[in-house]
Design a protein around this motif. Structure first.
Motif, PDB file in Angstrom:
ATOM      1  N   GLN A  26      41.826  39.467  49.657  1.00 44.92           N
ATOM      2  CA  GLN A  26      41.365  39.662  50.965  1.00 44.92           C
ATOM      3  C   GLN A  26      39.797  39.808  50.902  1.00 44.92           C
ATOM      4  N   SER A  27      39.098  40.383  50.089  1.00 44.48           N
ATOM      5  CA  SER A  27      37.671  40.266  49.997  1.00 44.48           C
ATOM      6  C   SER A  27      36.997  38.874  49.909  1.00 44.48           C
ATOM      7  N   LEU A  28      37.752  38.126  49.070  1.00 41.82           N
ATOM      8  CA  LEU A  28      37.168  36.894  48.803  1.00 41.82           C
ATOM      9  C   LEU A  28      37.412  36.004  50.174  1.00 41.82           C
ATOM     10  N   ILE A  29      38.429  36.130  50.790  1.00 40.36           N
ATOM     11  CA  ILE A  29      38.483  35.364  52.038  1.00 40.36           C
ATOM     12  C   ILE A  29      37.619  36.084  53.246  1.00 40.36           C
ATOM     13  N   ALA A  79      33.520  36.228  28.895  1.00 36.69           N
ATOM     14  CA  ALA A  79      32.966  37.315  29.730  1.00 36.69           C
ATOM     15  C   ALA A  79      32.030  36.624  30.740  1.00 36.69           C
ATOM     16  N   GLY A  80      31.786  37.397  31.881  1.00 36.55           N
ATOM     17  CA  GLY A  80      30.816  36.610  32.999  1.00 36.55           C
ATOM     18  C   GLY A  80      31.648  35.593  33.799  1.00 36.55           C
ATOM     19  N   LYS A  81      32.904  35.173  33.380  1.00 40.19           N
ATOM     20  CA  LYS A  81      33.413  34.360  34.283  1.00 40.19           C
ATOM     21  C   LYS A  81      34.614  34.799  34.838  1.00 40.19           C
ATOM     22  N   THR A  82      34.955  34.019  36.196  1.00 36.95           N
ATOM     23  CA  THR A  82      36.282  34.352  36.829  1.00 36.95           C
ATOM     24  C   THR A  82      37.163  33.387  36.569  1.00 36.95           C
ATOM     25  N   ILE A  83      38.368  33.799  36.382  1.00 35.96           N
ATOM     26  CA  ILE A  83      39.344  33.071  35.957  1.00 35.96           C
ATOM     27  C   ILE A  83      40.648  33.177  36.991  1.00 35.96           C
ATOM     28  N   VAL A 135      29.880  33.338  36.686  1.00 36.40           N
ATOM     29  CA  VAL A 135      30.040  34.225  37.855  1.00 36.40           C
ATOM     30  C   VAL A 135      31.385  35.182  37.750  1.00 36.40           C
ATOM     31  N   ASP A 136      31.483  36.434  38.029  1.00 40.47           N
ATOM     32  CA  ASP A 136      32.576  37.283  37.990  1.00 40.47           C
ATOM     33  C   ASP A 136      32.702  37.702  39.384  1.00 40.47           C
ATOM     34  N   LEU A 137      33.495  37.125  40.096  1.00 44.98           N
ATOM     35  CA  LEU A 137      33.958  37.615  41.444  1.00 44.98           C
ATOM     36  C   LEU A 137      34.678  38.698  41.654  1.00 44.98           C
ATOM     37  N   SER A 172      40.992  37.352  37.722  1.00 51.07           N
ATOM     38  CA  SER A 172      40.435  38.170  36.509  1.00 51.07           C
ATOM     39  C   SER A 172      39.087  37.707  36.082  1.00 51.07           C
ATOM     40  N   GLY A 173      38.425  38.711  35.815  1.00 48.46           N
ATOM     41  CA  GLY A 173      37.056  38.451  35.322  1.00 48.46           C
ATOM     42  C   GLY A 173      37.434  38.003  33.661  1.00 48.46           C
TER      43      GLY A 173
END
Length: 121
Positions: free
Chosen positions: A108-111, A67-71, A93-95, A60-61
């Motif tokens: 799947q996108s991150l992979i 805010a602005g992080k990825t968890i 970074v918010d992936l 999650s963002g």
């Protein structure tokens, strides 16, 4: 390019999850993502299908102060909907941006982009 690796045994418990912060995840001076990778292959051994991985990962963002992080919550037991034993916070970074709420598509996108490694190959 950095590879951030989590080994089996690095995780905490569901009562006290391990929390790790990645503070320099490949953002270039132009603001685009570099080629850094999160290697969770040992924590998620044998799980490579994005739909299956939704039982082990929730990404999650951050909101509010985050805010602005990825968890990324990780459940090595495959029950991430109810608990996790590892949390990875990627600062600055918010992936998830542009991916909506479809966890399988995001994973799947991150992979595909080489940001997330879930197998030993």
């Amino acid at each position: 390019d950095d590879v951030f690796v989590w080994k089996l045994g690095d995780q905490g418990s569901t009562a006290t999850p391990a929390v790790d912060h990645v503070t320099d995840f490949g953002v270039t001076s132009g603001g685009t993502l570099g080629k850094d990778t999160l290697d969770l292959s040992e924590l998620l051994s044998g799980h490579t299908d994005a739909n299956d991985l939704t039982q082990y990962l929730h990404i999650s963002g951050g909101t509010g102060a985050d805010a602005g992080k990825t968890i990324i919550n990780v459940s090595t037991d495959g029950d991430v909907a109810n608990s996790h034993n590892q949390q990875i916070v990627i600062d600055n970074v918010d992936l998830t941006a542009g991916h909506g709420s479809d966890q399988a598509a995001l994973i799947q996108s991150l992979i595909n982009d080489g940001k997330l490694k879930v197998d030993h190959s």
